[in-house]
Design a protein around this motif. Sequence first.
Motif, PDB file in Angstrom:
ATOM      1  N   LEU A 244      17.762  -1.205  17.263  1.00  0.00           N
ATOM      2  CA  LEU A 244      18.533   0.240  17.026  1.00  0.00           C
ATOM      3  C   LEU A 244      19.510   0.380  18.178  1.00  0.00           C
ATOM      4  O   LEU A 244      20.633   0.647  18.043  1.00  0.00           O
ATOM      5  CB  LEU A 244      17.633   1.338  17.006  1.00  0.00           C
ATOM      6  CG  LEU A 244      18.103   2.794  16.877  1.00  0.00           C
ATOM      7  CD1 LEU A 244      18.950   2.896  15.593  1.00  0.00           C
ATOM      8  CD2 LEU A 244      16.986   3.998  17.255  1.00  0.00           C
ATOM      9  N   GLY A 245      19.211   0.171  19.364  1.00  0.00           N
ATOM     10  CA  GLY A 245      20.020  -0.095  20.468  1.00  0.00           C
ATOM     11  C   GLY A 245      20.990  -0.862  20.463  1.00  0.00           C
ATOM     12  O   GLY A 245      22.365  -0.582  21.054  1.00  0.00           O
ATOM     13  N   VAL A 246      20.935  -1.972  19.879  1.00  0.00           N
ATOM     14  CA  VAL A 246      22.001  -2.897  19.818  1.00  0.00           C
ATOM     15  C   VAL A 246      23.046  -2.405  18.824  1.00  0.00           C
ATOM     16  O   VAL A 246      24.245  -2.387  19.167  1.00  0.00           O
ATOM     17  CB  VAL A 246      21.409  -4.279  19.165  1.00  0.00           C
ATOM     18  CG1 VAL A 246      22.764  -5.162  18.767  1.00  0.00           C
ATOM     19  CG2 VAL A 246      20.349  -4.957  19.769  1.00  0.00           C
ATOM     20  N   ALA A 247      22.720  -1.485  17.908  1.00  0.00           N
ATOM     21  CA  ALA A 247      23.806  -0.848  16.833  1.00  0.00           C
ATOM     22  C   ALA A 247      24.306   0.204  17.695  1.00  0.00           C
ATOM     23  O   ALA A 247      25.758   0.429  17.516  1.00  0.00           O
ATOM     24  CB  ALA A 247      23.004  -0.546  15.619  1.00  0.00           C
ATOM     25  N   ILE A 248      23.665   0.921  18.323  1.00  0.00           N
ATOM     26  CA  ILE A 248      24.030   2.299  19.042  1.00  0.00           C
ATOM     27  C   ILE A 248      25.052   1.713  19.943  1.00  0.00           C
ATOM     28  O   ILE A 248      26.167   2.443  20.281  1.00  0.00           O
ATOM     29  CB  ILE A 248      22.818   3.030  19.525  1.00  0.00           C
ATOM     30  CG1 ILE A 248      21.961   3.670  18.617  1.00  0.00           C
ATOM     31  CG2 ILE A 248      23.592   3.933  20.727  1.00  0.00           C
ATOM     32  CD1 ILE A 248      20.776   4.384  19.117  1.00  0.00           C
ATOM     33  N   ALA A 249      24.820   0.761  20.785  1.00  0.00           N
ATOM     34  CA  ALA A 249      25.918   0.203  21.811  1.00  0.00           C
ATOM     35  C   ALA A 249      27.159  -0.043  21.129  1.00  0.00           C
ATOM     36  O   ALA A 249      28.290   0.261  21.523  1.00  0.00           O
ATOM     37  CB  ALA A 249      25.343  -1.172  22.540  1.00  0.00           C
ATOM     38  N   SER A 250      27.183  -0.694  20.017  1.00  0.00           N
ATOM     39  CA  SER A 250      28.656  -1.034  19.420  1.00  0.00           C
ATOM     40  C   SER A 250      29.035   0.219  18.769  1.00  0.00           C
ATOM     41  O   SER A 250      30.304   0.504  18.911  1.00  0.00           O
ATOM     42  CB  SER A 250      28.316  -1.772  17.996  1.00  0.00           C
ATOM     43  OG  SER A 250      28.043  -3.046  18.430  1.00  0.00           O
ATOM     44  N   ARG A 278      17.598   3.067  24.181  1.00  0.00           N
ATOM     45  CA  ARG A 278      18.343   3.525  25.324  1.00  0.00           C
ATOM     46  C   ARG A 278      18.614   2.469  26.281  1.00  0.00           C
ATOM     47  O   ARG A 278      19.519   2.156  27.003  1.00  0.00           O
ATOM     48  CB  ARG A 278      17.827   4.801  26.182  1.00  0.00           C
ATOM     49  CG  ARG A 278      18.093   6.073  25.316  1.00  0.00           C
ATOM     50  CD  ARG A 278      17.817   7.331  26.171  1.00  0.00           C
ATOM     51  NE  ARG A 278      17.496   8.441  25.344  1.00  0.00           N
ATOM     52  CZ  ARG A 278      16.220   8.946  25.149  1.00  0.00           C
ATOM     53  NH1 ARG A 278      15.372   8.487  25.391  1.00  0.00           N
ATOM     54  NH2 ARG A 278      16.211  10.169  24.198  1.00  0.00           N
ATOM     55  N   ALA A 279      17.246   1.814  26.780  1.00  0.00           N
ATOM     56  CA  ALA A 279      17.367   0.619  27.560  1.00  0.00           C
ATOM     57  C   ALA A 279      18.325  -0.544  26.999  1.00  0.00           C
ATOM     58  O   ALA A 279      19.240  -1.213  27.769  1.00  0.00           O
ATOM     59  CB  ALA A 279      15.920  -0.026  27.596  1.00  0.00           C
ATOM     60  N   GLU A 280      18.257  -0.663  25.705  1.00  0.00           N
ATOM     61  CA  GLU A 280      19.035  -1.836  24.976  1.00  0.00           C
ATOM     62  C   GLU A 280      20.605  -1.317  25.115  1.00  0.00           C
ATOM     63  O   GLU A 280      21.583  -2.087  25.441  1.00  0.00           O
ATOM     64  CB  GLU A 280      18.693  -2.095  23.567  1.00  0.00           C
ATOM     65  CG  GLU A 280      19.341  -3.391  23.159  1.00  0.00           C
ATOM     66  CD  GLU A 280      18.857  -4.740  23.852  1.00  0.00           C
ATOM     67  OE1 GLU A 280      19.530  -5.760  23.758  1.00  0.00           O
ATOM     68  OE2 GLU A 280      17.842  -4.575  24.516  1.00  0.00           O
ATOM     69  N   VAL A 281      20.696  -0.046  25.049  1.00  0.00           N
ATOM     70  CA  VAL A 281      22.077   0.532  25.002  1.00  0.00           C
ATOM     71  C   VAL A 281      22.838   0.100  26.450  1.00  0.00           C
ATOM     72  O   VAL A 281      23.907  -0.529  26.825  1.00  0.00           O
ATOM     73  CB  VAL A 281      22.381   1.781  24.686  1.00  0.00           C
ATOM     74  CG1 VAL A 281      23.619   2.623  25.292  1.00  0.00           C
ATOM     75  CG2 VAL A 281      22.108   2.030  23.172  1.00  0.00           C
TER      76      VAL A 281
END
Length: 322
Positions: A244-250, A278-281
Amino acid sequence: MSARRVIGVDLGGTKLLAGTVDQALGVHGRVQRAVRGMEARAILDATVAAVRELQEASTAEIEAVGFGIPSLIDRRTGVATVAINLPLRDIAFAEVMAERLGLPVFVDNDGNASVLAEHRGGAARGASEVVMLALGTGIGGGLIIRDELYRGGVGMAGELGHIVIDRHGPRCQGNCPNHGCVEVFASGTALGREARRLAGERPESALARALAAGRDLAGPLVTELAYDGDAAAREALAICGTALGVAIASLLNIFNPQVVVIGGGVVAAGELLLGPARAEVARRVLPVQRDGIPIVPAHFGVEAGMVGAAALAFDGLEGKLL
Protein backbone atom coordinates in the motif's frame (compact mmCIF):
# COMPACT_ATOMS: atom_id res chain seq x y z
CA MET A 1 -31.18 17.89 13.09
CA SER A 2 -32.98 17.78 9.76
CA ALA A 3 -35.91 15.40 9.38
CA ARG A 4 -35.10 14.84 5.70
CA ARG A 5 -33.99 11.31 4.91
CA VAL A 6 -32.44 9.45 2.01
CA ILE A 7 -31.04 5.95 1.74
CA GLY A 8 -27.38 5.40 0.91
CA VAL A 9 -26.25 2.06 -0.49
CA ASP A 10 -22.65 0.88 -0.69
CA LEU A 11 -22.53 -2.12 -3.01
CA GLY A 12 -19.27 -4.03 -2.67
CA GLY A 13 -17.72 -7.17 -4.06
CA THR A 14 -18.92 -9.36 -1.18
CA LYS A 15 -21.71 -7.44 0.56
CA LEU A 16 -23.93 -4.41 0.40
CA LEU A 17 -24.44 -2.01 3.26
CA ALA A 18 -27.43 0.34 3.18
CA GLY A 19 -28.52 2.99 5.65
CA THR A 20 -31.10 5.69 6.23
CA VAL A 21 -29.21 8.98 6.47
CA ASP A 22 -30.10 12.59 7.30
CA GLN A 23 -28.59 15.80 5.91
CA ALA A 24 -26.09 15.99 8.77
CA LEU A 25 -24.84 12.53 7.66
CA GLY A 26 -26.32 10.86 10.72
CA VAL A 27 -27.32 7.22 10.20
CA HIS A 28 -30.73 6.11 11.49
CA GLY A 29 -30.91 2.50 10.38
CA ARG A 30 -28.73 -0.08 8.65
CA VAL A 31 -29.19 -3.24 6.58
CA GLN A 32 -26.47 -5.57 5.33
CA ARG A 33 -26.74 -8.28 2.69
CA ALA A 34 -24.20 -10.77 1.31
CA VAL A 35 -23.77 -10.62 -2.48
CA ARG A 36 -20.67 -12.76 -2.96
CA GLY A 37 -21.09 -15.11 -5.91
CA MET A 38 -24.47 -13.75 -6.99
CA GLU A 39 -25.42 -13.12 -10.59
CA ALA A 40 -26.42 -9.61 -11.67
CA ARG A 41 -30.17 -10.15 -11.35
CA ALA A 42 -29.85 -11.58 -7.84
CA ILE A 43 -27.68 -8.63 -6.80
CA LEU A 44 -30.29 -6.17 -8.05
CA ASP A 45 -33.05 -8.10 -6.25
CA ALA A 46 -31.09 -8.13 -2.96
CA THR A 47 -30.43 -4.41 -3.30
CA VAL A 48 -34.11 -3.61 -3.86
CA ALA A 49 -35.04 -5.74 -0.84
CA ALA A 50 -32.54 -3.92 1.39
CA VAL A 51 -33.84 -0.50 0.33
CA ARG A 52 -37.46 -1.59 0.84
CA GLU A 53 -36.66 -2.83 4.35
CA LEU A 54 -35.16 0.52 5.32
CA GLN A 55 -37.97 2.44 3.66
CA GLU A 56 -40.59 0.52 5.61
CA ALA A 57 -38.73 1.00 8.90
CA SER A 58 -38.14 4.74 8.47
CA THR A 59 -40.19 7.18 10.54
CA ALA A 60 -39.59 9.88 7.91
CA GLU A 61 -40.31 9.89 4.19
CA ILE A 62 -37.46 8.63 2.04
CA GLU A 63 -36.83 11.22 -0.67
CA ALA A 64 -34.20 9.46 -2.80
CA VAL A 65 -31.63 6.68 -2.91
CA GLY A 66 -27.92 7.11 -3.59
CA PHE A 67 -25.70 4.25 -4.71
CA GLY A 68 -21.96 3.81 -4.59
CA ILE A 69 -21.09 0.84 -6.79
CA PRO A 70 -17.71 -0.68 -7.74
CA SER A 71 -18.10 0.12 -11.40
CA LEU A 72 -16.91 2.54 -14.01
CA ILE A 73 -19.77 4.97 -14.62
CA ASP A 74 -20.08 6.74 -17.97
CA ARG A 75 -21.65 10.01 -16.87
CA ARG A 76 -22.62 10.87 -20.44
CA THR A 77 -25.08 7.97 -20.50
CA GLY A 78 -25.48 6.95 -16.85
CA VAL A 79 -24.41 3.42 -17.73
CA ALA A 80 -22.38 1.29 -15.32
CA THR A 81 -20.01 0.00 -17.97
CA VAL A 82 -18.02 -2.63 -16.07
CA ALA A 83 -17.46 -3.62 -12.45
CA ILE A 84 -14.15 -5.18 -11.46
CA ASN A 85 -15.43 -7.45 -8.69
CA LEU A 86 -19.14 -7.84 -9.51
CA PRO A 87 -20.96 -9.25 -12.57
CA LEU A 88 -22.37 -5.86 -13.57
CA ARG A 89 -21.76 -4.76 -17.15
CA ASP A 90 -23.47 -2.19 -19.39
CA ILE A 91 -26.37 -1.61 -17.01
CA ALA A 92 -28.24 1.72 -16.84
CA PHE A 93 -28.11 1.27 -13.08
CA ALA A 94 -29.81 4.49 -11.97
CA GLU A 95 -32.62 4.07 -14.50
CA VAL A 96 -33.23 0.42 -13.58
CA MET A 97 -33.27 1.10 -9.84
CA ALA A 98 -35.44 4.20 -10.14
CA GLU A 99 -38.02 2.17 -12.05
CA ARG A 100 -37.99 -0.63 -9.49
CA LEU A 101 -37.99 1.59 -6.40
CA GLY A 102 -40.24 4.41 -7.58
CA LEU A 103 -37.81 6.97 -6.14
CA PRO A 104 -35.18 9.34 -7.54
CA VAL A 105 -31.90 7.43 -7.80
CA PHE A 106 -28.37 8.80 -8.07
CA VAL A 107 -25.33 6.63 -8.68
CA ASP A 108 -21.57 7.02 -8.68
CA ASN A 109 -18.47 4.93 -8.23
CA ASP A 110 -18.08 3.62 -4.67
CA GLY A 111 -14.66 5.25 -4.26
CA ASN A 112 -16.13 8.60 -5.22
CA ALA A 113 -18.89 8.12 -2.66
CA SER A 114 -16.38 7.28 0.07
CA VAL A 115 -14.16 10.29 -0.49
CA LEU A 116 -17.24 12.52 -0.68
CA ALA A 117 -18.30 11.39 2.81
CA GLU A 118 -14.84 11.93 4.29
CA HIS A 119 -14.53 15.35 2.66
CA ARG A 120 -17.97 16.49 3.82
CA GLY A 121 -17.80 15.31 7.41
CA GLY A 122 -14.92 12.97 8.06
CA ALA A 123 -11.14 12.67 8.14
CA ALA A 124 -10.67 15.02 5.14
CA ARG A 125 -13.02 17.76 6.28
CA GLY A 126 -11.47 21.17 5.61
CA ALA A 127 -8.95 19.82 3.06
CA SER A 128 -9.23 20.94 -0.56
CA GLU A 129 -6.88 18.26 -1.97
CA VAL A 130 -7.61 14.68 -0.91
CA VAL A 131 -6.62 11.18 -1.98
CA MET A 132 -8.61 8.24 -0.62
CA LEU A 133 -8.12 4.50 -0.95
CA ALA A 134 -10.79 2.07 0.26
CA LEU A 135 -9.48 -1.44 0.94
CA GLY A 136 -12.12 -4.15 0.64
CA THR A 137 -12.56 -7.05 -1.78
CA GLY A 138 -10.70 -4.77 -4.17
CA ILE A 139 -9.34 -1.26 -3.72
CA GLY A 140 -11.54 1.71 -4.55
CA GLY A 141 -10.21 5.23 -4.95
CA GLY A 142 -11.44 8.79 -4.84
CA LEU A 143 -10.00 12.24 -5.43
CA ILE A 144 -10.93 15.71 -4.24
CA ILE A 145 -9.16 18.38 -6.27
CA ARG A 146 -9.67 22.06 -5.46
CA ASP A 147 -12.56 21.16 -3.15
CA GLU A 148 -14.43 19.26 -5.87
CA LEU A 149 -14.92 15.55 -6.48
CA TYR A 150 -12.77 14.72 -9.51
CA ARG A 151 -14.43 12.36 -11.99
CA GLY A 152 -12.31 12.84 -15.09
CA GLY A 153 -13.37 13.38 -18.67
CA VAL A 154 -16.42 11.07 -18.75
CA GLY A 155 -16.66 10.02 -15.11
CA MET A 156 -14.18 7.16 -14.89
CA ALA A 157 -11.28 8.73 -13.00
CA GLY A 158 -10.08 7.66 -9.57
CA GLU A 159 -9.41 3.95 -10.15
CA LEU A 160 -6.45 4.23 -7.80
CA GLY A 161 -6.50 0.54 -6.91
CA HIS A 162 -5.27 -0.17 -10.42
CA ILE A 163 -2.01 1.71 -10.16
CA VAL A 164 0.63 -0.82 -11.22
CA ILE A 165 3.32 -1.32 -8.60
CA ASP A 166 4.93 -4.39 -10.20
CA ARG A 167 4.70 -4.69 -13.97
CA HIS A 168 5.76 -8.34 -13.77
CA GLY A 169 3.34 -9.03 -10.92
CA PRO A 170 0.39 -11.43 -10.89
CA ARG A 171 -2.75 -10.85 -12.89
CA CYS A 172 -5.16 -8.48 -11.17
CA GLN A 173 -8.49 -9.82 -9.99
CA GLY A 174 -11.99 -9.72 -11.40
CA ASN A 175 -12.43 -7.92 -14.70
CA CYS A 176 -9.15 -5.97 -14.60
CA PRO A 177 -6.89 -7.09 -17.49
CA ASN A 178 -3.71 -5.72 -15.92
CA HIS A 179 -0.87 -7.24 -13.94
CA GLY A 180 0.72 -6.05 -10.70
CA CYS A 181 -1.98 -3.58 -9.60
CA VAL A 182 -1.86 -2.51 -5.97
CA GLU A 183 -5.30 -4.14 -5.60
CA VAL A 184 -3.72 -7.56 -6.04
CA PHE A 185 -1.19 -6.83 -3.26
CA ALA A 186 -3.04 -4.78 -0.62
CA SER A 187 -6.79 -5.48 -0.76
CA GLY A 188 -8.76 -7.64 1.63
CA THR A 189 -8.48 -10.42 -0.94
CA ALA A 190 -4.71 -10.02 -0.96
CA LEU A 191 -4.58 -10.08 2.84
CA GLY A 192 -6.45 -13.38 2.91
CA ARG A 193 -4.12 -14.86 0.32
CA GLU A 194 -1.01 -13.78 2.26
CA ALA A 195 -2.51 -15.18 5.47
CA ARG A 196 -3.13 -18.57 3.85
CA ARG A 197 0.39 -18.66 2.45
CA LEU A 198 1.94 -17.86 5.82
CA ALA A 199 -0.33 -20.37 7.57
CA GLY A 200 1.07 -23.06 5.28
CA GLU A 201 4.65 -22.02 6.00
CA ARG A 202 4.21 -21.68 9.78
CA PRO A 203 2.24 -24.61 11.19
CA GLU A 204 2.79 -23.36 14.74
CA SER A 205 1.06 -20.02 14.08
CA ALA A 206 -2.43 -19.02 15.14
CA LEU A 207 -3.16 -18.53 11.43
CA ALA A 208 -2.35 -22.17 10.76
CA ARG A 209 -4.49 -23.37 13.68
CA ALA A 210 -7.41 -21.26 12.49
CA LEU A 211 -7.07 -22.61 8.96
CA ALA A 212 -6.90 -26.20 10.25
CA ALA A 213 -10.10 -25.54 12.22
CA GLY A 214 -11.86 -24.59 8.99
CA ARG A 215 -12.07 -20.88 9.72
CA ASP A 216 -12.02 -18.35 6.88
CA LEU A 217 -8.74 -16.45 6.88
CA ALA A 218 -10.34 -13.23 5.69
CA GLY A 219 -9.44 -9.74 6.87
CA PRO A 220 -11.44 -9.64 10.13
CA LEU A 221 -9.96 -12.88 11.49
CA VAL A 222 -6.42 -12.03 10.36
CA THR A 223 -6.74 -8.66 12.09
CA GLU A 224 -8.10 -10.26 15.26
CA LEU A 225 -5.22 -12.74 15.41
CA ALA A 226 -2.71 -9.98 14.72
CA TYR A 227 -4.05 -7.92 17.61
CA ASP A 228 -3.79 -11.05 19.76
CA GLY A 229 -0.07 -11.12 18.97
CA ASP A 230 0.25 -13.77 16.25
CA ALA A 231 3.48 -12.98 14.40
CA ALA A 232 2.31 -14.54 11.13
CA ALA A 233 -0.89 -12.50 11.08
CA ARG A 234 1.10 -9.35 11.80
CA GLU A 235 3.45 -10.20 8.97
CA ALA A 236 0.54 -10.61 6.55
CA LEU A 237 -0.69 -7.15 7.45
CA ALA A 238 2.79 -5.67 7.17
CA ILE A 239 3.24 -7.16 3.69
CA CYS A 240 -0.02 -5.60 2.53
CA GLY A 241 0.77 -2.32 4.28
CA THR A 242 4.16 -2.10 2.57
CA ALA A 243 2.56 -2.66 -0.85
CA LEU A 244 0.00 0.00 0.00
CA GLY A 245 2.83 2.39 0.85
CA VAL A 246 4.37 1.91 -2.60
CA ALA A 247 1.13 3.09 -4.20
CA ILE A 248 0.64 5.95 -1.75
CA ALA A 249 4.13 7.28 -2.49
CA SER A 250 3.26 7.54 -6.19
CA LEU A 251 -0.06 9.22 -5.39
CA LEU A 252 1.71 11.77 -3.19
CA ASN A 253 4.18 12.54 -5.96
CA ILE A 254 1.39 12.93 -8.52
CA PHE A 255 -1.29 14.80 -6.57
CA ASN A 256 0.45 16.43 -3.59
CA PRO A 257 -2.68 16.08 -1.42
CA GLN A 258 -3.16 17.59 2.01
CA VAL A 259 -4.31 14.26 3.42
CA VAL A 260 -4.49 10.61 2.39
CA VAL A 261 -7.48 8.74 3.83
CA ILE A 262 -7.52 4.95 4.03
CA GLY A 263 -10.93 3.32 4.35
CA GLY A 264 -12.61 -0.03 3.80
CA GLY A 265 -12.76 -3.04 6.07
CA VAL A 266 -9.01 -3.75 6.03
CA VAL A 267 -8.25 -0.46 7.79
CA ALA A 268 -9.64 -2.02 10.99
CA ALA A 269 -6.05 -3.27 11.39
CA GLY A 270 -5.05 0.32 12.20
CA GLU A 271 -1.33 0.87 12.76
CA LEU A 272 -0.53 -2.76 12.03
CA LEU A 273 -1.34 -1.84 8.42
CA LEU A 274 -0.74 1.92 8.32
CA GLY A 275 2.59 1.84 10.15
CA PRO A 276 4.31 -0.24 7.44
CA ALA A 277 2.58 1.86 4.78
CA ARG A 278 3.96 5.09 6.24
CA ALA A 279 7.43 3.60 6.53
CA GLU A 280 7.41 2.59 2.87
CA VAL A 281 6.12 6.02 1.85
CA ALA A 282 9.03 7.65 3.70
CA ARG A 283 11.48 5.47 1.74
CA ARG A 284 9.97 6.26 -1.65
CA VAL A 285 8.30 9.67 -1.76
CA LEU A 286 10.12 12.72 -3.09
CA PRO A 287 11.88 14.46 -0.18
CA VAL A 288 9.80 17.63 -0.29
CA GLN A 289 6.67 15.58 0.50
CA ARG A 290 8.19 13.32 3.15
CA ASP A 291 6.88 15.25 6.12
CA GLY A 292 3.54 16.77 6.94
CA ILE A 293 1.11 14.81 4.76
CA PRO A 294 -1.02 12.69 7.10
CA ILE A 295 -2.09 9.16 6.17
CA VAL A 296 -5.14 8.51 8.31
CA PRO A 297 -8.00 6.03 8.70
CA ALA A 298 -11.46 7.00 7.46
CA HIS A 299 -13.65 8.68 10.06
CA PHE A 300 -16.72 6.81 8.81
CA GLY A 301 -14.86 3.49 8.65
CA VAL A 302 -16.61 0.83 6.60
CA GLU A 303 -19.67 3.08 6.33
CA ALA A 304 -17.93 5.78 4.29
CA GLY A 305 -19.32 4.50 0.99
CA MET A 306 -22.83 4.25 2.37
CA VAL A 307 -22.73 7.74 3.91
CA GLY A 308 -21.19 9.18 0.75
CA ALA A 309 -23.89 7.59 -1.39
CA ALA A 310 -26.47 9.35 0.79
CA ALA A 311 -24.62 12.66 0.36
CA LEU A 312 -24.72 12.03 -3.38
CA ALA A 313 -28.51 11.60 -3.17
CA PHE A 314 -28.92 14.90 -1.32
CA ASP A 315 -26.73 16.61 -3.93
CA GLY A 316 -28.86 15.12 -6.68
CA LEU A 317 -32.09 16.33 -5.10
CA GLU A 318 -30.62 19.84 -4.87
CA GLY A 319 -29.38 19.83 -8.47
CA LYS A 320 -25.72 19.95 -7.48
CA LEU A 321 -24.51 16.95 -9.48
CA LEU A 322 -22.35 17.74 -12.48
